[in-house]
Design a protein around this motif. Structure first.
Motif, PDB file in Angstrom:
ATOM      1  N   ALA A 199       0.948  -2.545   2.187  1.00 14.68           N
ATOM      2  CA  ALA A 199       1.893  -3.304   1.376  1.00 14.68           C
ATOM      3  C   ALA A 199       1.506  -3.090  -0.081  1.00 14.68           C
ATOM      4  N   TRP A 200       2.492  -2.899  -0.933  1.00  8.79           N
ATOM      5  CA  TRP A 200       2.198  -2.574  -2.327  1.00  8.79           C
ATOM      6  C   TRP A 200       3.192  -3.316  -3.208  1.00  8.79           C
ATOM      7  N   GLY A 201       2.697  -4.274  -3.987  1.00  2.00           N
ATOM      8  CA  GLY A 201       3.572  -5.057  -4.853  1.00  2.00           C
ATOM      9  C   GLY A 201       3.991  -4.234  -6.052  1.00  2.00           C
ATOM     10  N   LEU A 202       5.165  -3.604  -5.967  1.00  2.00           N
ATOM     11  CA  LEU A 202       5.553  -2.649  -7.005  1.00  2.00           C
ATOM     12  C   LEU A 202       6.689  -3.165  -7.872  1.00  2.00           C
ATOM     13  N   ARG A 203       6.714  -4.448  -8.128  1.00  2.00           N
ATOM     14  CA  ARG A 203       7.797  -4.965  -8.961  1.00  2.00           C
ATOM     15  C   ARG A 203       7.710  -4.432 -10.391  1.00  2.00           C
ATOM     16  N   THR A 263       9.384  -4.978  -4.046  1.00  2.00           N
ATOM     17  CA  THR A 263       9.826  -5.810  -5.163  1.00  2.00           C
ATOM     18  C   THR A 263       8.924  -7.017  -5.364  1.00  2.00           C
ATOM     19  N   MET A 264       7.824  -7.051  -4.660  1.00  2.00           N
ATOM     20  CA  MET A 264       6.914  -8.179  -4.860  1.00  2.00           C
ATOM     21  C   MET A 264       6.043  -7.935  -6.076  1.00  2.00           C
ATOM     22  N   THR A 265       5.525  -9.012  -6.636  1.00  2.00           N
ATOM     23  CA  THR A 265       4.564  -8.864  -7.727  1.00  2.00           C
ATOM     24  C   THR A 265       3.251  -8.352  -7.140  1.00  2.00           C
ATOM     25  N   GLY A 266       2.325  -8.002  -8.015  1.00  2.00           N
ATOM     26  CA  GLY A 266       1.061  -7.430  -7.574  1.00  2.00           C
ATOM     27  C   GLY A 266       0.366  -8.241  -6.499  1.00  2.00           C
ATOM     28  N   ALA A 267       0.358  -9.557  -6.663  1.00  2.00           N
ATOM     29  CA  ALA A 267      -0.357 -10.400  -5.700  1.00  2.00           C
ATOM     30  C   ALA A 267       0.558 -10.884  -4.588  1.00  2.00           C
ATOM     31  N   GLY A 268       1.824 -10.479  -4.608  1.00  3.33           N
ATOM     32  CA  GLY A 268       2.784 -10.943  -3.614  1.00  3.33           C
ATOM     33  C   GLY A 268       2.428 -10.652  -2.173  1.00  3.33           C
ATOM     34  N   PRO A 269       1.911  -9.449  -1.867  1.00  2.00           N
ATOM     35  CA  PRO A 269       1.629  -9.135  -0.464  1.00  2.00           C
ATOM     36  C   PRO A 269       0.433  -9.878   0.121  1.00  2.00           C
ATOM     37  N   ALA A 276      -2.328 -12.601   6.873  1.00  5.37           N
ATOM     38  CA  ALA A 276      -1.820 -12.892   8.214  1.00  5.37           C
ATOM     39  C   ALA A 276      -1.955 -11.706   9.133  1.00  5.37           C
ATOM     40  N   GLY A 277      -2.508 -10.619   8.614  1.00  5.22           N
ATOM     41  CA  GLY A 277      -2.732  -9.468   9.468  1.00  5.22           C
ATOM     42  C   GLY A 277      -1.545  -8.527   9.591  1.00  5.22           C
ATOM     43  N   LYS A 278      -0.568  -8.696   8.707  1.00 10.76           N
ATOM     44  CA  LYS A 278       0.620  -7.853   8.810  1.00 10.76           C
ATOM     45  C   LYS A 278       0.349  -6.420   8.375  1.00 10.76           C
ATOM     46  N   TYR A 279      -0.565  -6.258   7.455  1.00  6.55           N
ATOM     47  CA  TYR A 279      -0.874  -4.906   6.964  1.00  6.55           C
ATOM     48  C   TYR A 279      -2.365  -4.657   7.049  1.00  6.55           C
ATOM     49  N   ALA A 280      -2.673  -3.379   7.254  1.00  7.05           N
ATOM     50  CA  ALA A 280      -4.093  -3.038   7.278  1.00  7.05           C
ATOM     51  C   ALA A 280      -4.644  -2.902   5.874  1.00  7.05           C
ATOM     52  N   MET A 281      -3.783  -2.504   4.936  1.00  8.03           N
ATOM     53  CA  MET A 281      -4.263  -2.283   3.566  1.00  8.03           C
ATOM     54  C   MET A 281      -3.250  -2.791   2.547  1.00  8.03           C
ATOM     55  N   ILE A 282      -3.743  -3.244   1.414  1.00  3.45           N
ATOM     56  CA  ILE A 282      -2.855  -3.464   0.280  1.00  3.45           C
ATOM     57  C   ILE A 282      -3.485  -2.840  -0.961  1.00  3.45           C
TER      58      ILE A 282
END
Lengths: 286, 306, 433
Positions: free
Chosen positions: C199-203, C261-267, C273-279
């Motif tokens: 997940a990458w907060g790229l807003r 579209t999330m901010t940097g800390a959004g993910p 919650a374990g949805k992604y292995a990496m951010i």
């Protein structure tokens, strides 16, 4: 006064009640939901706030947010400052604007052009650009970093709005009432006080309310004109819970925002009765 | 009825007296206005004709219309200008419709009226920055409550990032802007409605007027003046507002919500070009004055016709 | 004939009297002046600190200083980080600026150019050797030091240790051992049955992409002259990072589109919650990750800095500066040196989730965070920071905010092609110049 006709109208009204209440509920949700959410958020712990699926209701009553914001960050002092500033601004604005608004409304030909132009232009220029000359002007008068300097600036910022609104309210008052008073030999002051003023009360209350709120919530002037922590206003203190890139200390911020909203709502709760004032009756007869 | 053209000089003694007395009341209001409002404003306008930049003991030169010439070719500014106008008009209209409706509702004898009225003030009772943060958290995709409700109710649009999506960002921001602008409109119109003498209403009922006729011939004229004032003011305010938009989207995504006030602000405070920024302010001010001039003339014409 | 003698006597007497008078006046004035110079002064220190820990640390440091220096007191003024620029601009213009303040290096550069910041080169000389040259240079302009770097963040990939363990994938450690290609492969590996690897907060991708561009030696601006003229050229090096990100999003589909579209800390919630292995995020999120670790035992770590041709990143540290208008420049500098003592600086930096700048404080920080693999990696990576040359270019900020940001946002969301991205960057620069 025919009570029959009035009763008929009232009966018809009952039919309208269901859709009316439905609309009311829609509005309540639209207006109140965010506020409710903020209220419940203020009771969540920092860990809870990092969760993915947050329920509307907090898991417990995490009071630490309130403790933090009240104890350590000077919220109470800021609230005191904000209150003083807002009250003074509102009182002064009302005192100046009511007579002046009356004058502008009644003497259209004489005043209207210049006053209107002035009111518009002062509102139209983006605040961020006037801030530096204004800052210098306030500094020259020696009122920088003082609550009174801020009151003065807010007064000057609020007058155009108040004048504009009161002009509108006065225009809605039929001239006949005033002429009737003049015929009866009342002086200009008496007309203003006994005829115009009572009808103007809801309008004055509304304008005063918004002057109060604008002053209570104002951020930019306060940011620039206040330097020392003792004179800080509420929005400044709340802003300090926000970090960069959208990061916030959500728990304490929600608590602070909730606390900051309460006084306005209380004031409005008290004042809104005046909006439904029964002082309207009898203006023509009396 | 109340907006008959006023003849400034009336022959009756009462008329002459109260006219002359009235204008004296305006003076106290204008003294602080002139001192603390005129001077900074004139200075700010003057800056638009100089090359002033931020700096220690920097030299300021008068450069005439150079800033404006540069502004003419600044496509980004004009793009934001367009956004600003759409923003101002949309927010004002939406807030007017919503606020008027609510005022009418609140004028009735309903239960919990007091609570309802207090609630109608909530959006204005919070500092705009807090409102923006609150809404951006509410609208967060997947972890925000709004999206969770949408998902649970299987509503279309679940999973959308309302503030980040190119298509929904601007309308969403407009809706939030209207949310914030509603209270002033609601309360002001309600005050105007409450200011209608009750005899007038009862007299009209006796005369056999139904609800619609009462609305059209009593309510509407009574609130006309205040509505006019509100629309004018709101358009002005919204056009020069940027705090809300800034925190919600910072002008994004892709510049879709970049309002002109934000543009001017950045120019002055981020890049230090005070002179250039002031010229933007002047252009914005002129545009508003023009728009309002047209609007006021149109509404005045209507007044006279009545 | 006695008269001339008498006259002389009189004159001599007068002179004697006058000189005694003069001497006593001088002595008294000196005696009065000395206590006046030794009376207490109060300096203001403007800080954007808002996290509980940082605020507590700052207050402790200031209290310690005030106790040790009762005649040169410091008063803390809290500002909010989003409005520091406004506050400083107006404060400088109105000559009411704080004596000492903390702000990020990129933002104070304009103030330095405008002459509002004091020259700290002499005062901070002892600190120069304690931090990497690349970092030290970020606080200087025209060979004068105007801001002392105190702490920095880097952009890192954070990993869910348990997810890696479960998949049997070894976690990269060390320095220079994790390349963009490795990153791409790992992301693909973890993208299975409906789950995304990253997940990458790229807003707001502009700043990040410029800083990461240094991984491939992207220069962007060339020929910076004394008068400020430069040319912008966007070539393969400059487009490397954006195109790699684009590849991961659209070709590999290993980055969650909802996070774009999330901010940097959004993910972060999803990550916890374990949805992604990496951010991919800036290292300041370590604070939040620690909170989760403490509350639920969430096992996180940071991977080594991404490497392209190099693993260098542009630095934008927090700095401490002294206002040029301050009346107590020397004392202010002394206070800065006090704040930067190893123990103090380490505590401040860790509270913010940042890496302290000086070698001594870095060592203390590493000691404190011994048990956390993630922190060890973050703290080790501090050496790979260097001055980003494009920050010195006049007009860079405006180009970044008004041209690059919207263009990158559209590119990342798949609305424009890479050639269009290049065109916009170049055209935008032309219209700004």
């Amino acid at each position: 006064m025919s009570t029959n006709a009035v009763k008929q109208v009232k009966k018809k009204r009952k039919l309208y009640l269901i859709p009316t209440y439905f609309l009311v509920i829609c509005y309540v949700i639209f207006l109140g939901f965010p506020f409710l959410w903020m209220f419940t958020t203020s009771f969540k712990s920092p860990y809870e706030l990092l969760q993915l699926n947050q329920s509307l209701f907090p898991e417990g009553f995490y009071m630490q947010n309130y403790v933090d914001i009240l104890e350590k960050r000077g919220l109470i002092n800021a609230a005191k400052n904000s209150l003083v500033i807002a009250v003074c601004t509102t009182v002064l604005t009302t005192i100046f604007a009511v007579p002046a608004g009356y004058a502008i409304a009644r003497l259209r030909k004489v005043f209207s052009g210049a006053a209107t132009a002035w009111i518009l232009i002062s509102q139209v220029f983006p605040v961020s650009l006037i801030i530096i000359p204004l800052f210098m002007a306030v500094r020259r008068v020696g009122l920088l970093d003082s609550i009174w300097g801020l009151v003065l600036v807010y007064l000057v910022a609020a007058l155009p709005f108040a004048l504009w609104m009161l002009k509108g309210y006065v225009s809605a008052i039929p001239m006949d009432l005033e002429e009737a008073g003049a015929m009866d030999g009342a002086s200009s002051f008496q007309i203003l006080r006994h005829i115009v003023f009572p009808l103007l009360v809801p309008g004055i209350v509304a304008t005063a309310l918004f002057t109060f709120l604008n002053s209570w919530n104002e951020f930019f002037f306060a940011l620039v004109l206040i330097q020392s922590p003792e004179s800080e206003t509420l929005p400044l203190t709340l802003a300090r819970f926000m970090g960069s890139e959208g990061q916030v200390l959500l728990g304490p911020l929600a608590a602070g925002a909730f606390l900051a909203t309460i006084p306005s709502l209380v004031v409005f709760g008290i004042m809104q009765k005046k909006l439904a004032s029964g002082l309207l009756a009898g203006a023509v007869k009396g | 009825m109340s907006n008959v053209a006023i003849k400034p000089r009336r022959k009756s003694s009462g008329g002459k007296m109260y006219n002359r007395g009235a204008w004296k009341y305006a003076i106290p209001a204008f003294i602080p206005l002139v001192l603390l409002s005129v001077v900074p404003l004139v200075q700010a306008i003057w800056t638009a004709f100089t090359d002033q930049v931020a700096g220690y003991n920097v030299e300021i030169k008068f450069i005439g219309l150079d800033n404006f010439r540069r502004l003419l070719t600044d496509t980004m500014f004009w793009a934001s200008f367009r956004i600003g106008i759409i923003w101002a008009v949309s927010v004002t209209l939406l807030a007017l419709v919503l606020g008027f409706g609510l005022a009418l509702l609140l004028n009735q004898k309903l239960r919990f009226l007091g609570l309802m009225r207090v609630l109608s003030l909530v959006p204005w009772a919070m500092p705009p920055v807090i409102v923006a943060i609150m809404w951006s958290l509410l609208l967060r995709p997947s972890s925000g409550p709004i999206d969770q409700i949408f998902s649970t109710l299987r509503l279309p649009g679940a999973g959308t990032d309302w503030l980040g999506n190119f298509n929904t960002a601007f309308p969403t921001v407009i809706l939030i802007g209207a949310w914030v602008a509603m209270p002033i409109i609601t309360v002001s119109i309600l005050a105007a409605i409450q200011g209608i003498p009750s005899e007038m209403i009862e007299a009209s009922i006796i005369d056999g007027a139904n609800a619609w006729q009462r609305f059209r011939y009593i309510t509407v004229p009574a609130v006309r003046a205040i509505t006019s004032a509100l629309v004018a003011l709101n358009i002005i305010w919204q056009f020069s507002s940027f705090g809300l938009v800034f925190v919600l989207t910072a002008g994004g995504p892709g510049g879709k919500t970049f309002v002109p006030a934000l543009f001017a602000y950045n120019e002055a405070f981020k890049y230090g070009n005070f002179g250039y920024a002031a010229s933007m302010g002047v252009v914005m001010a002129l545009a508003i004055v023009l728009m309002l001039g047209v609007y006021l003339k149109a509404s005045k014409r209507e007044d006279v016709q009545r | 004939m006695i008269n001339p003698h008498r006259k002389k006597e009189k004159i001599v007497k007068k002179v004697k009297l006058l000189s005694i008078l003069a001497a006593s006046v001088m002595v008294t004035s000196v005696a009065v002046a000395i206590p006046a110079r030794a009376s207490t002064i109060e300096m203001t220190y403007l800080t954007p600190a808002y996290l509980k820990g940082t605020v507590a640390t700052t207050e402790r440091i200031v209290a310690d200083w005030n106790k040790a220096n009762p005649t040169t007191k410091v008063k803390i003024v809290y500002g909010d980080v989003n409005n520091m620029d406004d506050k400083l601009t107006t404060a400088f213009a109105g000559n009411v600026a704080p004596d000492i303040f903390q702000h990020e290096a990129a933002s104070i550069l304009p103030f330095a150019k405008q002459g509002y910041l004091a020259n700290l080169t002499q005062e901070m000389r002892p600190l120069k050797s304690t931090m990497p040259a690349g970092l030290w240079n970020v606080g200087s302009y025209a060979a004068k030091l105007h801001g002392v770097p105190t702490m920095t963040q880097t952009y890192s990939v954070f990993a869910n240790v348990d997810a890696f363990k479960k998949a049997g994938v070894p976690i990269p450690v060390g320095s220079g051992t994790f390349t963009w290609d490795d990153y791409r492969a790992l992301a693909k590996k973890f993208t299975t049955d409906g789950k995304y690897g990253v997940a990458w907060g790229l807003r707001s991708p502009a700043a990040m992409s410029m800083i990461m561009g240094m991984n491939y030696n992207a220069k962007f601006f060339r020929g910076l002259t004394a008068s400020g003229g430069t040319t912008l050229s966007v070539g393969a090096a400059e487009l490397e990072v954006p195109s790699r990100i684009h590849q991961m999003i659209y070709t590999d589909k290993s980055i969650d589109p909802a996070s774009l579209t999330m901010t940097g800390a959004g993910p972060i919630p999803g990550f916890l919650a374990g949805k992604y292995a990496m951010i991919f995020a800036a290292t300041y999120i370590a604070g939040d990750l620690d909170t989760a670790a403490k509350a639920s035992g969430f096992n996180w770590t940071a991977l080594p800095l991404l490497k392209g041709a190099t693993n260098q990143q542009g630095a934008n540290p927090q700095t401490l500066s002294v206002s040029a208008q301050s009346k107590y420049k020397k004392q202010a500098a002394a206070f800065i040196r006090f704040m930067m003592q190893d123990k103090n600086l380490a505590e401040l930096a860790l509270g913010e989730g940042l890496t302290p700048s000086t070698a001594g404080s870095l060592k203390i920080a590493q000691e404190t965070k011994k048990g956390s693999a993630g922190w060890q990696q973050i703290l080790d990576d501090g050496a790979a920071l260097a001055l980003a040359p494009f920050t010195l270019v006049p007009g860079y900020q405006k180009w970044k905010d008004t041209v690059l940001q919207p263009a990158m946002q559209q590119y990342i969301q798949g609305k424009i092609s890479i050639s269009e991205l290049k065109k916009r960057q170049l055209d935008g620069w032309k219209s700004i110049r």
